[in-house]
Design an enzyme around this catalytic site. Sequence first.
Site, PDB file in Angstrom:
ATOM      1  N   ASP A 121      -2.682  -2.952   3.066  1.00  0.00           N
ATOM      2  CA  ASP A 121      -3.096  -3.059   4.552  1.00  0.00           C
ATOM      3  C   ASP A 121      -4.105  -4.039   4.671  1.00  0.00           C
ATOM      4  O   ASP A 121      -4.994  -4.313   3.934  1.00  0.00           O
ATOM      5  CB  ASP A 121      -3.740  -1.792   5.062  1.00  0.00           C
ATOM      6  CG  ASP A 121      -2.714  -0.718   5.597  1.00  0.00           C
ATOM      7  OD1 ASP A 121      -1.541  -1.040   5.488  1.00  0.00           O
ATOM      8  OD2 ASP A 121      -2.900   0.213   5.821  1.00  0.00           O
ATOM      9  N   TYR A 175      -0.514  -3.912  14.098  1.00  0.00           N
ATOM     10  CA  TYR A 175      -1.335  -2.990  13.157  1.00  0.00           C
ATOM     11  C   TYR A 175      -2.283  -2.496  14.132  1.00  0.00           C
ATOM     12  O   TYR A 175      -2.949  -2.750  14.963  1.00  0.00           O
ATOM     13  CB  TYR A 175      -2.180  -4.183  12.414  1.00  0.00           C
ATOM     14  CG  TYR A 175      -3.005  -3.614  11.352  1.00  0.00           C
ATOM     15  CD1 TYR A 175      -2.375  -3.122  10.323  1.00  0.00           C
ATOM     16  CD2 TYR A 175      -4.422  -3.583  11.556  1.00  0.00           C
ATOM     17  CE1 TYR A 175      -3.082  -2.265   9.233  1.00  0.00           C
ATOM     18  CE2 TYR A 175      -5.203  -2.978  10.366  1.00  0.00           C
ATOM     19  CZ  TYR A 175      -4.535  -2.307   9.447  1.00  0.00           C
ATOM     20  OH  TYR A 175      -5.149  -1.636   8.484  1.00  0.00           O
ATOM     21  N   GLU A 224       0.781  -1.387  -0.081  1.00  0.00           N
ATOM     22  CA  GLU A 224      -0.104   0.088   0.073  1.00  0.00           C
ATOM     23  C   GLU A 224       0.983   1.223   0.116  1.00  0.00           C
ATOM     24  O   GLU A 224       0.544   2.254  -0.512  1.00  0.00           O
ATOM     25  CB  GLU A 224      -0.772  -0.007   1.398  1.00  0.00           C
ATOM     26  CG  GLU A 224      -1.918   1.087   1.171  1.00  0.00           C
ATOM     27  CD  GLU A 224      -3.121   0.778   1.958  1.00  0.00           C
ATOM     28  OE1 GLU A 224      -3.756   1.724   2.636  1.00  0.00           O
ATOM     29  OE2 GLU A 224      -3.702  -0.377   2.297  1.00  0.00           O
TER      30      GLU A 224
END
Length: 582
Positions: A104, A308, A8
Amino acid sequence: MKRLVLAEKPSVGRDIARVLGCKKETHSYIEGNDHIVTWALGHLVSLADPEQYGKEYKEWNMDVLPMMPKHWKLTVLKKTSKQFQTVKKLLLRNDIKDVIIATDAGREGELVARWILQMSGNKKPIYRLWISSVTDKAIKDGFAHLKPGKEYDDLFRAARSRAEADWLVGINATRALTCKYNAQLSCGRVQTPTLAMIMNREQEIKSFKPQKYYGYKIFATGMNFTWENQKGNQRISDKKWAEELGKKLRGHDLVITEVSKKEKKNYAPELYDLTTLQKEASKRYGFSPKQTLNIMQSLYEHHKVLTYPRTDSRYLTNDMTDTLKDRIKACQNGSYKKAAATLLRKEIKASSRFINDKKVSDHHAIIPTEQYASLTSFSSDERKIYDMVVARFLAVLSAPAISEQLSVKASINGELFRAKAENIKQLGWRELYEEETQTKDTIKAGNIPVKGKEYPVGTISMTEGTTNPPGRYTEGTLIDQMDKKGLGTVATRADIIDKLFNSYLLEKKGNEIHITSKGKQLLELVPEDLKKAELTADWEKKLTAISKGKQNDQKFMREISDYTQALINDIKTSDGKFRHED
């Protein structure tokens, strides 16, 4: 033949390329013997603007609303079109056998990649890299366990439905309101009910009538006692009655009627998800939700010391139990050296207090990675957020706090008084939190009052207070309330709050959020249905169901189309007025 990896962001792409041994670097991709790693720059492709569906939509005109595309069009974003062309060329190369999506690991990340592949005309097989941290170890493990892309088709369908629903409702309602009232009025399915929540709180505060109340406190037997009525209420609203009570109490001893002792185990609060972290960082440091998310993103992507950030879970999965000691070692520095060393000396067992596979959806709770943290490389704000996550992680793994709770009931001339005290027997996880070591009243074992015994009373104090209106929202309490009402997702809430400020619908005074005159007027003009939190919360539930293959995305979009039609008719036939102000 080679595999094309689509990340990303460039920073994550470079990390993946390094781990895969790709060394031939260009401005927009990195090539190796077996892999080529390239990246998006956020979204490279989005839904087309209304103008691209026909000339009649170029001007903002109420007569052509609602706009309901029969076939959705995608468009390449102008500012990143160069990178899109690079990715497309790579996809079409004859030596590329398949594509690995490494954007992601979430709903929006899936959309970023799928739209690029769709717009490029990709026909090659797709695989998915799904990781919760970007350490070398996590990347290697992720590539060892790639999944077929089709396993994430439902997630893509949910992401696409979310984007199309927001386009239909947001663009149509914004154009309709702007045309009708000749004012720049923006609304949407999440931002409008969020704005309505602020307005409701404003009305609660305005209509609130403060009331005085009174009570009594006394000091006896080395303890502080508080008066209560038989229902457990400590407040008296009638001052005259309170003064009469004072006369009744004076000149009498305190008689102990009940003494109870109970050992209490107190466990640490649950691990952080993004919303809880944003709420607490706002309360402790005044960080906005967006600020906290940006700091977390840096600790995740750049420093690689936290997992994350965009997660809504506060639990870990069973297969992570073996990694816990390595994670403790990684944060065994700074003020947590002692707590980490204590934990490393014992066996870490899986516990349902922090491990529950059923309560983890896309990602587990935010915790440290196995990568050693170099504290000197952090900014002061990064250190604050890192410390919060580490303290919570170590606390959850630490022993419970154990205390002896003492509860005493007494009476003076027939009136009930209560006192509570606490003796800490084991600090446990509280050692990590200075504020948690500040305990209630403590009393030594030899001073505990005896049931049936009378004790002289020291000063009898009549206390006085005033009831307060509900507090105005701060960014932390607002994001928490949005979560409770199902407005938006962990990934979108911070941006929605930012948008409301940037559209001059909300403003901050100190830490408190106030609605502007423009915001109040917008809520008067917007159809009632669009203000309801239940509506968008219901949509979010359906989108989650779509992502799990439990609901049909086309049926959902038919509902959204019907809703949009009704919404625009409502705006067209309404008779409100907008007053332009500076």
